[in-house]
Design a protein around this motif. Structure first.
Motif, PDB file in Angstrom:
ATOM      1  N   VAL A 143       0.863  -1.179   0.000  1.00  0.00           N
ATOM      2  CA  VAL A 143       0.000   0.000   0.000  1.00  0.00           C
ATOM      3  C   VAL A 143       0.898   1.227   0.000  1.00  0.00           C
ATOM      4  CG1 VAL A 143      -1.749   1.297   1.263  1.00  0.00           C
ATOM      5  CG2 VAL A 143      -1.862  -1.203   1.191  1.00  0.00           C
ATOM      6  N   SER A 144       0.814   2.024  -1.057  1.00  0.00           N
ATOM      7  CA  SER A 144       1.687   3.191  -1.183  1.00  0.00           C
ATOM      8  C   SER A 144       1.078   4.441  -0.561  1.00  0.00           C
ATOM      9  CB  SER A 144       1.994   3.455  -2.659  1.00  0.00           C
ATOM     10  OG  SER A 144       0.798   3.676  -3.393  1.00  0.00           O
ATOM     11  N   ASN A 145      -0.240   4.459  -0.376  1.00  0.00           N
ATOM     12  CA  ASN A 145      -0.867   5.659   0.178  1.00  0.00           C
ATOM     13  C   ASN A 145      -2.268   5.337   0.692  1.00  0.00           C
ATOM     14  OD1 ASN A 145      -1.142   8.398   0.834  1.00  0.00           O
ATOM     15  ND2 ASN A 145      -2.180   8.834  -1.083  1.00  0.00           N
ATOM     16  N   ILE A 146      -2.631   5.964   1.800  1.00  0.00           N
ATOM     17  CA  ILE A 146      -4.007   5.923   2.317  1.00  0.00           C
ATOM     18  C   ILE A 146      -4.401   7.345   2.669  1.00  0.00           C
ATOM     19  CG2 ILE A 146      -5.524   5.152   4.177  1.00  0.00           C
ATOM     20  CD1 ILE A 146      -3.998   2.607   4.371  1.00  0.00           C
ATOM     21  N   GLU A 147      -5.539   7.774   2.177  1.00  0.00           N
ATOM     22  CA  GLU A 147      -6.049   9.111   2.455  1.00  0.00           C
ATOM     23  C   GLU A 147      -7.463   9.012   3.023  1.00  0.00           C
ATOM     24  OE1 GLU A 147      -3.760  11.453  -1.216  1.00  0.00           O
ATOM     25  OE2 GLU A 147      -5.957  11.441  -1.084  1.00  0.00           O
ATOM     26  N   LEU A 148      -7.708   9.775   4.067  1.00  0.00           N
ATOM     27  CA  LEU A 148      -9.046   9.874   4.657  1.00  0.00           C
ATOM     28  C   LEU A 148      -9.546  11.301   4.482  1.00  0.00           C
ATOM     29  CD1 LEU A 148     -11.401   8.745   6.393  1.00  0.00           C
ATOM     30  CD2 LEU A 148     -10.109   9.500   8.411  1.00  0.00           C
ATOM     31  N   THR A 149     -10.640  11.451   3.757  1.00  0.00           N
ATOM     32  CA  THR A 149     -11.261  12.759   3.557  1.00  0.00           C
ATOM     33  C   THR A 149     -12.566  12.806   4.344  1.00  0.00           C
ATOM     34  OG1 THR A 149     -10.314  12.875   1.331  1.00  0.00           O
ATOM     35  CG2 THR A 149     -12.096  14.407   1.844  1.00  0.00           C
ATOM     36  N   VAL A 150     -12.762  13.874   5.129  1.00  0.00           N
ATOM     37  CA  VAL A 150     -13.922  13.984   6.019  1.00  0.00           C
ATOM     38  C   VAL A 150     -14.592  15.334   5.795  1.00  0.00           C
ATOM     39  CG1 VAL A 150     -14.731  13.864   8.406  1.00  0.00           C
ATOM     40  CG2 VAL A 150     -12.682  12.583   7.714  1.00  0.00           C
ATOM     41  N   GLY A 151     -15.920  15.336   5.730  1.00  0.00           N
ATOM     42  CA  GLY A 151     -16.677  16.564   5.551  1.00  0.00           C
ATOM     43  C   GLY A 151     -16.901  17.290   6.869  1.00  0.00           C
ATOM     44  N   THR A 152     -16.713  18.601   6.859  1.00  0.00           N
ATOM     45  CA  THR A 152     -16.920  19.388   8.076  1.00  0.00           C
ATOM     46  C   THR A 152     -18.405  19.634   8.358  1.00  0.00           C
ATOM     47  OG1 THR A 152     -16.640  21.399   6.755  1.00  0.00           O
ATOM     48  CG2 THR A 152     -14.706  20.558   7.912  1.00  0.00           C
ATOM     49  N   SER A 153     -19.290  19.175   7.476  1.00  0.00           N
ATOM     50  CA  SER A 153     -20.722  19.316   7.745  1.00  0.00           C
ATOM     51  C   SER A 153     -21.211  18.328   8.799  1.00  0.00           C
ATOM     52  CB  SER A 153     -21.523  19.117   6.454  1.00  0.00           C
ATOM     53  OG  SER A 153     -21.317  17.809   5.934  1.00  0.00           O
ATOM     54  N   LEU A 154     -20.394  17.310   9.106  1.00  0.00           N
ATOM     55  CA  LEU A 154     -20.752  16.379  10.174  1.00  0.00           C
ATOM     56  C   LEU A 154     -20.725  17.109  11.513  1.00  0.00           C
ATOM     57  CD1 LEU A 154     -18.660  13.291   9.015  1.00  0.00           C
ATOM     58  CD2 LEU A 154     -21.144  13.502   8.961  1.00  0.00           C
ATOM     59  N   PRO A 155     -21.705  16.871  12.385  1.00  0.00           N
ATOM     60  CA  PRO A 155     -21.787  17.609  13.658  1.00  0.00           C
ATOM     61  C   PRO A 155     -20.508  17.547  14.490  1.00  0.00           C
ATOM     62  CG  PRO A 155     -23.805  16.359  13.285  1.00  0.00           C
ATOM     63  CD  PRO A 155     -22.846  15.951  12.208  1.00  0.00           C
ATOM     64  N   ALA A 156     -19.801  16.425  14.448  1.00  0.00           N
ATOM     65  CA  ALA A 156     -18.607  16.285  15.290  1.00  0.00           C
ATOM     66  C   ALA A 156     -17.475  17.195  14.848  1.00  0.00           C
ATOM     67  CB  ALA A 156     -18.126  14.829  15.275  1.00  0.00           C
ATOM     68  N   TYR A 157     -17.530  17.702  13.603  1.00  0.00           N
ATOM     69  CA  TYR A 157     -16.404  18.458  13.059  1.00  0.00           C
ATOM     70  C   TYR A 157     -16.783  19.880  12.648  1.00  0.00           C
ATOM     71  CZ  TYR A 157     -14.990  13.573  12.713  1.00  0.00           C
ATOM     72  OH  TYR A 157     -14.725  12.257  12.998  1.00  0.00           O
ATOM     73  N   HIS A 158     -17.850  20.411  13.228  1.00  0.00           N
ATOM     74  CA  HIS A 158     -18.280  21.771  12.881  1.00  0.00           C
ATOM     75  C   HIS A 158     -17.234  22.818  13.250  1.00  0.00           C
ATOM     76  CE1 HIS A 158     -22.912  20.976  12.545  1.00  0.00           C
ATOM     77  NE2 HIS A 158     -22.227  20.627  11.467  1.00  0.00           N
ATOM     78  N   THR A 159     -16.445  22.544  14.263  1.00  0.00           N
ATOM     79  CA  THR A 159     -15.495  23.560  14.740  1.00  0.00           C
ATOM     80  C   THR A 159     -14.187  23.547  13.961  1.00  0.00           C
ATOM     81  OG1 THR A 159     -14.661  22.008  16.404  1.00  0.00           O
ATOM     82  CG2 THR A 159     -16.462  23.467  17.061  1.00  0.00           C
ATOM     83  N   ILE A 160     -13.999  22.577  13.072  1.00  0.00           N
ATOM     84  CA  ILE A 160     -12.746  22.477  12.332  1.00  0.00           C
ATOM     85  C   ILE A 160     -12.757  23.436  11.150  1.00  0.00           C
ATOM     86  CG2 ILE A 160     -11.292  20.950  10.936  1.00  0.00           C
ATOM     87  CD1 ILE A 160     -12.145  18.646  12.678  1.00  0.00           C
ATOM     88  N   ARG A 161     -11.712  24.232  11.045  1.00  0.00           N
ATOM     89  CA  ARG A 161     -11.552  25.147   9.914  1.00  0.00           C
ATOM     90  C   ARG A 161     -10.791  24.419   8.810  1.00  0.00           C
ATOM     91  NH1 ARG A 161      -9.566  27.618  14.212  1.00  0.00           N
ATOM     92  NH2 ARG A 161      -7.457  27.623  13.313  1.00  0.00           N
ATOM     93  N   ALA A 162     -11.348  24.418   7.620  1.00  0.00           N
ATOM     94  CA  ALA A 162     -10.715  23.708   6.515  1.00  0.00           C
ATOM     95  C   ALA A 162     -10.917  24.481   5.227  1.00  0.00           C
ATOM     96  CB  ALA A 162     -11.298  22.296   6.386  1.00  0.00           C
ATOM     97  N   GLY A 164     -12.432  24.792   1.939  1.00  0.00           N
ATOM     98  CA  GLY A 164     -13.601  24.142   1.381  1.00  0.00           C
ATOM     99  C   GLY A 164     -14.422  23.485   2.470  1.00  0.00           C
ATOM    100  N   SER A 165     -15.077  22.410   2.128  1.00  0.00           N
ATOM    101  CA  SER A 165     -15.990  21.745   3.062  1.00  0.00           C
ATOM    102  C   SER A 165     -15.435  20.425   3.581  1.00  0.00           C
ATOM    103  CB  SER A 165     -17.338  21.497   2.384  1.00  0.00           C
ATOM    104  OG  SER A 165     -17.159  20.705   1.212  1.00  0.00           O
ATOM    105  N   HIS A 166     -14.160  20.133   3.309  1.00  0.00           N
ATOM    106  CA  HIS A 166     -13.574  18.870   3.742  1.00  0.00           C
ATOM    107  C   HIS A 166     -12.150  19.099   4.249  1.00  0.00           C
ATOM    108  CE1 HIS A 166     -16.743  17.628   0.923  1.00  0.00           C
ATOM    109  NE2 HIS A 166     -16.763  16.475   1.581  1.00  0.00           N
ATOM    110  N   PHE A 167     -11.675  18.173   5.071  1.00  0.00           N
ATOM    111  CA  PHE A 167     -10.265  18.135   5.436  1.00  0.00           C
ATOM    112  C   PHE A 167      -9.739  16.734   5.146  1.00  0.00           C
ATOM    113  CE2 PHE A 167     -12.587  17.078   9.325  1.00  0.00           C
ATOM    114  CZ  PHE A 167     -11.920  15.955   9.780  1.00  0.00           C
ATOM    115  N   LYS A 168      -8.416  16.640   4.980  1.00  0.00           N
ATOM    116  CA  LYS A 168      -7.816  15.389   4.547  1.00  0.00           C
ATOM    117  C   LYS A 168      -6.677  14.992   5.470  1.00  0.00           C
ATOM    118  CE  LYS A 168      -7.360  14.780   0.177  1.00  0.00           C
ATOM    119  NZ  LYS A 168      -6.893  14.885  -1.245  1.00  0.00           N
ATOM    120  N   LEU A 169      -6.607  13.696   5.774  1.00  0.00           N
ATOM    121  CA  LEU A 169      -5.525  13.109   6.553  1.00  0.00           C
ATOM    122  C   LEU A 169      -4.896  11.988   5.732  1.00  0.00           C
ATOM    123  CD1 LEU A 169      -7.328  12.810  10.026  1.00  0.00           C
ATOM    124  CD2 LEU A 169      -5.737  14.604   9.316  1.00  0.00           C
TER     125      LEU A 169
END
Length: 281
Positions: A143-162, A164-169
């Motif tokens: 496995v050369s790469n794994i990326e997790l993209t999460v939308g800030t519209s989910l209630p748990a992540y409303h306070t995260i500044r990103a 656009g509307s997503h952040f990536k790990l």
């Protein structure tokens, strides 16, 4: 003296029976202190289990995700009970959000190349993206790469500044994950992939994450069947590493000793030669 008539005897007998019955009834109704009171034995009623409580069956929660080619052949297969976890800070306090990867997701990918492939698992506001590659010799996949993209519209992540509307790990892509001989599947009871943020704004918010994989089995570059090939277990890799580490340390120590002895021999050679030369003069 006259004998009582038969009718009188029967009447007295009935009255006596009635008196005895009344007396027994009165005694049975008295609950004397310091004496045990016996209750009649009854069968305990069976209580029906709540309808919203179920006993999980063996293997329940382990999902199978499949990528197929245009002609229907399986090219990537992933089986796991997975959990994604995201950590971030709000006013200096660390918060955590997590979500299980459900069994019903949208799965797609790309298998048109012989030495690289990709898989995308999407659900809700999450996207889990996998990239696979082969070593230059073509005998090992990883496995050369794994990326997790999460939308800030989910209630748990409303306070995260990103942006656009997503952040990536992503995982540290300088490390090969799950190296496995081509033609075999990788399997492990439990694996953890650590994820980190790349952009400065996300790092300032303490964004990081983990992908927890339980009952994990994975195989890309499949073209000969629809099921996993022989598994290459993670314990075998650990044993290989355990055997390799002492060998590497021993080899390094032997080389160091050899260099020291060689250096000392060279020093002694020139030292003695110089002494002999001075003596001859």
């Amino acid at each position: 003296m006259s004998c009582p008539s038969q009718y009188a005897v029967q009447s007295m007998s009935v009255r006596s029976s009635g008196a005895v019955g009344s007396l027994l009834s009165l005694v049975s109704s008295i609950n004397l202190q310091n004496l045990p009171t016996y209750k009649p034995r009854t069968v305990k009623p069976t209580v029906a289990a709540p309808t919203n409580v179920t006993v999980p069956a063996p293997g329940e929660g382990v999902a199978l995700y499949r990528v197929t080619t245009s002609n229907g052949d399986t090219c990537i297969l992933l089986k796991t009970d997975a959990l994604v976890e995201v950590k971030f800070k709000v006013h200096g306090v660390e918060e955590t959000g997590d979500a299980y990867v459900p069994e019903k997701t949208i799965v797609d990918g790309n298998c048109q190349y012989s030495d690289s492939a990709s898989m995308r698992i999407s659900w809700s506001e999450y996207v889990l993206f996998w990239e696979f590659a082969k070593t230059p010799g073509g005998d090992t996949w990883y496995v050369s790469n794994i990326e997790l993209t999460v939308g800030t519209s989910l209630p748990a992540y409303h306070t995260i500044r990103a942006h656009g509307s997503h952040f990536k790990l992503v995982h540290n892509n300088h490390k090969m994950l799950f190296p496995t001989p081509v033609g075999k599947s990788y399997s492990c009871d439990e694996s953890v992939v650590h994820l980190e943020a790349k952009d400065k704004e996300a790092k300032d918010q303490g964004l990081s994450g983990s992908l927890l994989l339980r009952a994990f089995q994975l195989q890309p570059f499949m073209y000969k069947g629809a099921d996993f090939s022989q598994s290459f277990e993670c314990n075998a890799q650990l044993r290989f590493r355990d055997e390799t580490a002492p060998l590497a340390v021993g080899s390094t120590l032997a080389i160091a000793v050899l260099m020291t002895v060689t250096g000392y021999g060279i020093y002694r050679y020139f030292k003695i030669k110089k002494v002999q030369y001075n003596t001859m003069e």
